[in-house]
Scaffold this active site. Structure first.
Site, PDB file in Angstrom:
ATOM      1  N   ASP A 117       9.383   2.613   0.997  1.00  0.00           N
ATOM      2  CA  ASP A 117       8.384   3.212   1.661  1.00  0.00           C
ATOM      3  C   ASP A 117       8.253   3.111   3.195  1.00  0.00           C
ATOM      4  OD1 ASP A 117       5.801   4.173   2.584  1.00  0.00           O
ATOM      5  OD2 ASP A 117       4.563   3.300   0.900  1.00  0.00           O
ATOM      6  N   LYS A 143       3.307   9.762   8.273  1.00  0.00           N
ATOM      7  CA  LYS A 143       2.516   9.222   9.578  1.00  0.00           C
ATOM      8  C   LYS A 143       3.225   9.760  10.884  1.00  0.00           C
ATOM      9  CE  LYS A 143       0.170   5.326   7.762  1.00  0.00           C
ATOM     10  NZ  LYS A 143      -1.129   5.516   8.198  1.00  0.00           N
ATOM     11  N   PHE A 150       0.846  -1.177   0.211  1.00  0.00           N
ATOM     12  CA  PHE A 150       0.181   0.044   0.175  1.00  0.00           C
ATOM     13  C   PHE A 150       0.739   1.229   0.196  1.00  0.00           C
ATOM     14  CE2 PHE A 150      -2.509   3.527   1.739  1.00  0.00           C
ATOM     15  CZ  PHE A 150      -3.660   3.224   0.825  1.00  0.00           C
TER      16      PHE A 150
HETATM   17  C1  LIG Z   1       3.250   2.288   3.567  1.00  0.00           C
HETATM   18  C2  LIG Z   1       2.114   3.379   3.294  1.00  0.00           C
HETATM   19  N1  LIG Z   1       2.620   4.144   2.413  1.00  0.00           N
HETATM   20  C3  LIG Z   1       1.728   5.540   2.116  1.00  0.00           C
HETATM   21  C4  LIG Z   1       0.570   5.484   2.718  1.00  0.00           C
HETATM   22  C5  LIG Z   1      -0.235   6.624   2.490  1.00  0.00           C
HETATM   23  O1  LIG Z   1       0.114   7.814   3.426  1.00  0.00           O
HETATM   24  P1  LIG Z   1      -0.937   8.747   3.483  1.00  0.00           P
HETATM   25  O2  LIG Z   1      -2.445   8.616   3.987  1.00  0.00           O
HETATM   26  O3  LIG Z   1      -0.292   9.631   4.478  1.00  0.00           O
HETATM   27  O4  LIG Z   1      -1.007   9.498   2.114  1.00  0.00           O
HETATM   28  C6  LIG Z   1       0.166   4.699   3.797  1.00  0.00           C
HETATM   29  C7  LIG Z   1      -1.012   5.090   4.579  1.00  0.00           C
HETATM   30  O5  LIG Z   1      -1.508   4.068   5.402  1.00  0.00           O
HETATM   31  C8  LIG Z   1       1.105   3.684   4.290  1.00  0.00           C
HETATM   32  O6  LIG Z   1       0.835   2.753   5.326  1.00  0.00           O
END
Ligand SMILES: Cc1ncc(COP(=O)(O)O)c(C=O)c1O
Length: 379
Positions: free
Chosen positions: A213, A242, A128
């Site tokens: 990520d 986050k 994700f």
């Molecule tokens: C691993 C990862 N990348 C990207 C995101 C997306 O982040 P945002 O909701 O701040 O756009 C999330 C959100 O859950 C995530 O867990």
């Protein structure tokens, strides 16, 4: 009545928080083992964070990236200081999706600036990366694409922990591999160390960029400052968001200097990205999280042990990013736990997810698992 109904919201209104506890509009107390999905790393109303935010708000919140920004410089130095090479540069934005969007653009631009027509990224099933078109296209889960097609071109999906599936997707125009070392939304799925090392070698052999990520795994969540540090790999680009701002929105890309240099003046930007308020907050979080790292690992082991004792499924994850594969729909359990004063979450349908604030202590873990024990017995 006025909100778009894109969220299936749980029936509770939190109005206040303190440490690891939240309070609803009727004054009921809840133990927060979700931290706003890995965001409130220092818990709620942390005195130092609150003080820094108030002080900065009194002085200056925002000026725009048209001007020099000493808070960005200071925070970037801290983030690069924790990266495997000091020869790295930082870009600031406002969310995880934006950080990943930037990483995708950066990967393309890196090769284009060298006259190479490489742009495709290999990403992983159950990963994700966010909801913007680039990050959504990188997210290899069709359920998130539904109704939003066509996706952005240039993403090939491999199986997590399966190096042969990665090799099969290699093309002349592949630019890199992008992954989470622990897939958060996908069900708290851990990468195997051997797999990550093979991905790293493959990237080196083929001249590909390795993008990690760290939006969920970064800033202490797994017991190391960056999640990739558990595995001895050296990514070219990492993305953060986050937990970094402790609740104040911030997104970050840290990239090896040679790669970062392809973003020249005017090629990319963000109005709010890295404003004074966000950077000051993040500086406090970074300082506090550094002191907590050993404790996070200890508390992680303790929570894992307590969850294993519950005997409701396999426990997965690292540090304070843990999940229990219950093998069935766990939304009912989450709702029942909420009624009993424990905030947790169900991800990937059947995985109970635990992301407590990084300041959590043994007694909170005992309290949470006692509530869970009661809930499990009842159901
Ligand atoms: C691993 C990862 N990348 C990207 C995101 C997306 O982040 P945002 O909701 O701040 O756009 C999330 C959100 O859950 C995530 O867990």
């Amino acid at each position: 009545m006025y909100l778009i109904e894109n969220y299936a919201r749980l029936p509770v209104r939190f109005v206040r928080g303190e440490g690891v506890y939240l309070y609803d509009d009727e004054g009921k107390r809840y133990l927060d083992f979700l931290s706003g999905i890995a965001v409130c790393s220092l818990g709620h109303a942390h005195p130092k964070l609150t003080e820094a935010i108030c002080k900065q708000a009194r002085e200056l919140i925002h000026v725009s990236n048209l001007f020099e920004n000493p808070w960005q410089e200071e925070l970037a130095r801290e983030l690069v200081g924790e990266f495997w090479t000091r020869k790295a540069r930082v870009f600031f934005c406002n969310s995880g999706a934006e950080a990943n969007e930037t990483a995708i653009k950066l990967a393309r631009r890196h090769f284009r600036s060298r006259g190479e027509d490489r742009y495709r990224l290999i990403t992983f099933r159950k990963g994700f990366h966010g909801r913007t078109y680039g990050s959504l296209s990188a997210t290899a889960q069709e359920k998130f694409h539904e109704g939003f097609e066509p996706m952005l071109e240039g993403f090939d999906y491999a199986e997590f922990n399966d190096i042969s599936s990665v090799k099969k997707l290699l093309r002349e125009d592949t630019a890199g591999v992008m992954l989470e070392v622990i897939q958060g939304e996908g069900g708290v799925n851990e990468a195997e160390e051997g797999f990550l090392k093979e991905v790293q070698s493959l990237c080196r052999e083929e001249g590909l960029l390795l993008i990690v990520d760290e939006v969920q795994t970064g800033i202490g969540r797994t017991g190391r400052f960056y999640g990739y540090q558990h595995y001895g790999i050296e990514p070219d680009i990492i993305t953060l968001a986050k937990g970094l701002g402790g609740g104040v929105p911030i997104g970050v890309v840290v990239a090896r200097e040679e790669v970062a240099n392809s973003l020249t003046p005017g090629t990319h930007g963000s109005t709010f990205g890295g404003n004074a308020l966000a950077c000051r907050s993040a500086l406090v979080v970074v300082e506090e999280v550094r002191k907590l790292l050993v404790r996070i690992e200890e508390m992680g082991y303790f929570l894992r042990k307590k969850l294993e004792e519950l005997n409701i499924g396999k426990v997965k994850g690292k540090g304070l990013m843990l999940g229990v594969e219950t093998g069935r729909d766990c939304r009912g359990l989450v709702l029942e736990a909420l009624k009993e004063g424990l905030v947790i979450n169900c991800t990937a349908g059947s995985v109970l997810r635990f992301l407590p604030p990084l300041i959590v202590e043994r007694e909170h873990i005992e309290e949470a698992t006692d509530i869970l024990k009661r809930v499990v017995r009842k159901l």
